[in-house]
Scaffold this motif. Structure first.
Motif, PDB file in Angstrom:
ATOM      1  N   LEU A   1     -14.734 -37.461   9.974  1.00 10.08           N
ATOM      2  CA  LEU A   1     -15.874 -38.122   9.351  1.00 10.08           C
ATOM      3  C   LEU A   1     -16.317 -37.314   8.142  1.00 10.08           C
ATOM      4  O   LEU A   1     -16.444 -36.088   8.217  1.00 10.08           O
ATOM      5  N   SER A   2     -16.535 -38.005   7.046  1.00 16.06           N
ATOM      6  CA  SER A   2     -17.015 -37.362   5.830  1.00 16.06           C
ATOM      7  C   SER A   2     -18.217 -38.149   5.309  1.00 16.06           C
ATOM      8  O   SER A   2     -18.136 -39.362   5.133  1.00 16.06           O
ATOM      9  N   VAL A   3     -19.315 -37.472   5.103  1.00 16.78           N
ATOM     10  CA  VAL A   3     -20.531 -38.083   4.569  1.00 16.78           C
ATOM     11  C   VAL A   3     -20.930 -37.311   3.319  1.00 16.78           C
ATOM     12  O   VAL A   3     -21.086 -36.080   3.370  1.00 16.78           O
ATOM     13  N   SER A   4     -21.056 -38.004   2.205  1.00 21.80           N
ATOM     14  CA  SER A   4     -21.389 -37.325   0.957  1.00 21.80           C
ATOM     15  C   SER A   4     -22.587 -37.978   0.285  1.00 21.80           C
ATOM     16  O   SER A   4     -22.735 -39.201   0.294  1.00 21.80           O
ATOM     17  N   PHE A   5     -23.418 -37.145  -0.290  1.00 22.23           N
ATOM     18  CA  PHE A   5     -24.584 -37.588  -1.057  1.00 22.23           C
ATOM     19  C   PHE A   5     -24.348 -37.233  -2.520  1.00 22.23           C
ATOM     20  O   PHE A   5     -23.921 -36.117  -2.838  1.00 22.23           O
TER      21      PHE A   5
END
Length: 791
Positions: free
Chosen positions: A377-381
């Protein structure tokens, strides 16, 4: 039922060759759907005959004339026409159903001889020859039909082309443009004695107009220039006269300077163009205010200046630099004649903001060829204007797990380590990386603004990563960097990281892992807690953006240094010389000292419209010294995997002829100080967005120095580089691949087949003769699933 699923999959896989064979043999009868009294158009040939032609342009002319043939024959690969084969195999007169869908979507109907208008094509060819100076030419064609297959031969007969005798540029002395024209005339593309060529004459008009655009002639265009050609002077010669049309408007014949420059820094369609809320900053009218991007940061990318002469060059440079800012998605510049002075232009720069903040999540499944897989899982802002200077701030959180689902690694589990079953967690990884990209050079020194089409960039990075290998160890790593990136020209990019800091620390280890480290001192030293304090310098040369060229180049040279500055300072203040058992430290922790040089060279040869031959050579060497006896584990070289030697597991080859045996059990990879890797791949279209490839890979890694265990025995026998034997230690693999290329991303499936395994005894290293077509066993095939092309 679950246990039967592998059998079902194997059944469909085994049926695949039969389906392909059906399509192939159905396609062998290529004239199956060709109507009576017609033929399949299979090919053509164009020949230019000019015994009296001294220009030696026959080959170029044949290529140019061949491009006029329409329609093209059905696409073929080594004589087989796959799309026509699919059309024939699934041919149906019904207008719906699965067969109709396959026939129309994946297949291609036969190109018929009756569809080729040879008369019209011959006329077009004759006109092309006329444009190249062959005013007296003849073009004829003849068709050959055999077994309902037709080929067409075109023959063009030409003589000596007309050549230029006198070239004159006639202008009216009263025009202001006269002096500007005279300045660019010496660089003319038209020279006496050259063959008459309409395309060169057109390019000359464009060249003159372009030069005038850079001298203030905003409204001038190539269409205002007209040629008069006299071919009656005899001896196949022509006099050329170039002049300005009499109907040219007056405004096109005078230069303009810039007066007011308005910058709409937060513009959107439908906005009122009122200039009431205006900030005057360094001669620019900044509208409406600095609440979005500050003027002092934005103006570093604006090269239009008040009272300066208008030039197309400055216009394009400004557009490209503003387009490179992450804060904006659209850039447009308009000009209007000033209402008070008709010799000046007012410039209006409209900047449409991009979405400032965004959040992106990506779920992925990672599958490795050594039997480990797991979700990630990769979450980027993203903030595209973090500090009102078009700074791009990215904060990315990543997490992944890996479990053993398909057998185990290449070796046995070390003593004391229990075999993991399919449901146990093998490892997990968590990380966070923050990057701030600033579209300008931020430095303690005053550096002038670079006049390049690409905005220079300062990057600041900070990150942390935690890795836990169940049953072995936990590893913490920290990183911080300060880097500059700039492109002085389109093909050349420099990336300099003057500050590159990393700290790697083993958080905890198991007794089994400690036992392995005890028997492998080189591995223990690689895993020691240590700082990496240094700089990285990288230069990249690439012509891949020039897609119209036949051959393309890519070369990336990297120099990685660590520990030298710190070591020099400590030597100056009188620190004791380091030893393997007592290295110098910073904050109680040792630091690495090494120099590493790496080069990645690629050559792309375009064959036809879609086929391509790609060659790649990767070389690298790293040398540790002073405060280090070995390179840090994260800096050592490795080969194997989907982007390297595809017939071998990722990072599983070498060093040299060393056989890793049980030490290859899943928790560390085979590495070395020297890398040599080469790849050769031929890529070709199949049909639609399906592409194919065949490839050969070769390579290995080696150590620079022999390492010994506690017993004084070589820790990795056969792993040291030897100039007399290294070629015999190259791992070699071949294979084929299928790529689904739908423009914005590529799904790649490559099947690698081992040809030469370097750690086997001499005389037994060539294993292709043992190939049985299976994916099991030490010499079995390896399936690589990846996104994007390997290189």
């Amino acid at each position: 039922m679950i246990k039967d699923r592998p059998r079902i999959r194997l059944y469909y896989i085994s049926m695949l060759p039969l389906v392909l064979a059906f399509i192939f043999f159905s396609g062998c009868n290529v004239t199956k759907t060709v109507p009576e009294n017609d033929a399949l158009f299979t090919g053509y040939n164009v020949t230019v005959k000019g015994e009296k032609d001294s220009s030696n342009r026959s080959a170029d002319l044949e290529t140019e004339l061949s491009a006029t043939v329409r329609p093209e024959p059905n696409a073929s690969i080594l004589g087989w026409r796959p799309k026509l084969g699919i059309y024939n195999a699934f041919y149906t007169e019904k207008e719906k159903g699965i067969k109709h869908w396959i026939m129309t979507k994946l297949g291609e109907p036969p190109v018929l001889l009756s569809e080729v208008d040879t008369g019209s094509i011959s006329t077009v060819m004759s006109n092309r020859l006329h444009n190249r100076g062959y005013f007296n030419n003849t073009v004829s064609s003849s068709a050959t039909i055999e077994k309902k297959k037709a080929t067409i031969d075109w023959t063009a007969r030409v003589g000596e082309p007309y050549r230029l005798r006198n070239i004159k540029y006639t202008w009216h002395d009263s025009l202001q443009v006269q002096e500007a024209i005279e300045q660019v005339e010496p660089e003319s593309l038209l020279q006496p004695g050259d063959p008459y060529d309409l395309s060169v004459m057109t390019q000359e008009r464009i060249r003159i107009a372009g030069d005038l655009k850079n001298k203030g002639y905003y409204f001038f265009s190539p269409e205002l220039l007209i040629y008069s050609v006299d071919t009656t002077v005899g001896n196949r010669q022509a006099d050329v006269l170039l002049r300005i049309k009499r109907a040219a408007p007056a405004r096109a014949l005078k230069p303009y300077s810039l007066d007011d420059i308005y910058i709409f820094a937060n513009y959107s369609m439908g906005d009122s163009l009122s200039v009431r809320d205006t900030i005057d900053y360094k001669g620019y009218h900044y509208i409406p205010n600095e609440n979005y991007v500050r003027a002092r940061h934005l103006l570093r990318n604006v090269f239009l200046e008040h009272d300066s002469l208008y030039t197309r060059q400055e216009h394009l440079l400004t557009v490209k630099r503003l387009n490179s800012l992450s804060a904006y998605k659209f850039v447009n510049i308009d000009y209007e004649v000033d209402t008070l002075n008709n010799n000046e232009l007012d410039a209006f720069i409209y900047l449409t903001p991009a979405l400032k903040k965004s959040l992106r999540a990506e779920v992925k499944m990672v599958t490795k060829s050594n039997g480990f897989a797991g979700p990630g899982l990769s979450v980027s802002f993203r903030n595209r204007n973090a500090f009102k200077g078009s700074e791009l701030l990215i904060v990315e959180f990543t997490g992944s797990t890996e479990s053993q689902i398909g057998g185990r690694g290449t070796g046995e589990a070390p003593e004391g380590v229990e075999d993991v079953d399919n449901t146990d967690l093998t490892s997990y990884e968590l990380g966070v990386q923050t990057t701030l990209a600033i579209p300008r050079i931020v430095s303690p020194f005053n550096i002038r603004n670079l006049r390049t089409e690409f905005s220079p960039q300062t990057r600041i990075g900070l990150g942390f990563n935690f890795l836990s290998r169940a049953g072995f160890y936990q590893l913490n790593s920290y990183n911080a960097s300060y880097a500059y990136n700039w492109r002085p020209k389109e093909e050349l990019t420099f990336d300099v990281t003057p500050i590159n800091l990393q700290f790697v620390r083993l958080a905890s280890t198991t007794d089994a892992f400690e036992a392995v480290l005890e028997d492998a001192p080189f591995l223990r030293r690689s895993f020691e807690n240590q700082f990496i304090i240094g700089s990285i310098y990288q230069a990249t040369y690439s012509t891949q953006m020039h897609t119209d060229r036949t051959s393309l180049l890519f070369d990336r040279l990297t120099l990685d240094l660590s520990g030298n500055l710190v070591s020099g300072v400590q030597s100056l203040i009188g620190a004791e010389s380091p030893t393997d058992d007592d290295p110098r430290t910073i904050i109680g922790q040792p630091y690495s000292q090494y120099v590493l040089l790496d080069n990645d060279f690629r050559y792309y040869l375009n064959i036809g419209e879609e086929s391509q031959l790609v060659a790649r050579l990767v070389t690298g060497i790293g040398y540790s010294y002073g405060n280090s006896s070995t390179l840090p584990y994260v800096k050592q070289f490795a080969v194997g995997g989907p982007n390297s030697l595809r017939a071998f597991r990722a990072r599983s080859v070498g060093p040299g002829a060393y056989d890793a045996d049980e030490t290859a059990f899943s928790f560390f990879d085979q590495t070395g100080d020297i890398r040599l890797e080469s790849n050769l791949e031929y890529r070709f279209p199949i049909f639609g967005f399906f592409k194919g490839a065949v490839f050969v890979d070769a390579g290995n890694v080696w150590m620079l120095r022999q390492e010994f265990n506690d017993k004084g025995e070589p820790a990795r026998p056969g792993g040291v580089f030897d100039s007399s034997t290294f070629l015999r230690q190259l791992a070699v693999g071949t294979g084929f691949g299928l790529r689904i290329d739908i423009e914005f991303f590529v799904i790649r499936l490559d099947v690698g087949i081992p040809v030469r395994i370097p750690y086997l005894p001499r005389g037994e290293r060539f294993v292709l003769g043992d190939f049985d077509g299976s994916f099991s066993g030490e010499n079995g095939m390896v399936l690589n699933i990846a996104i994007g092309y390997p290189f």
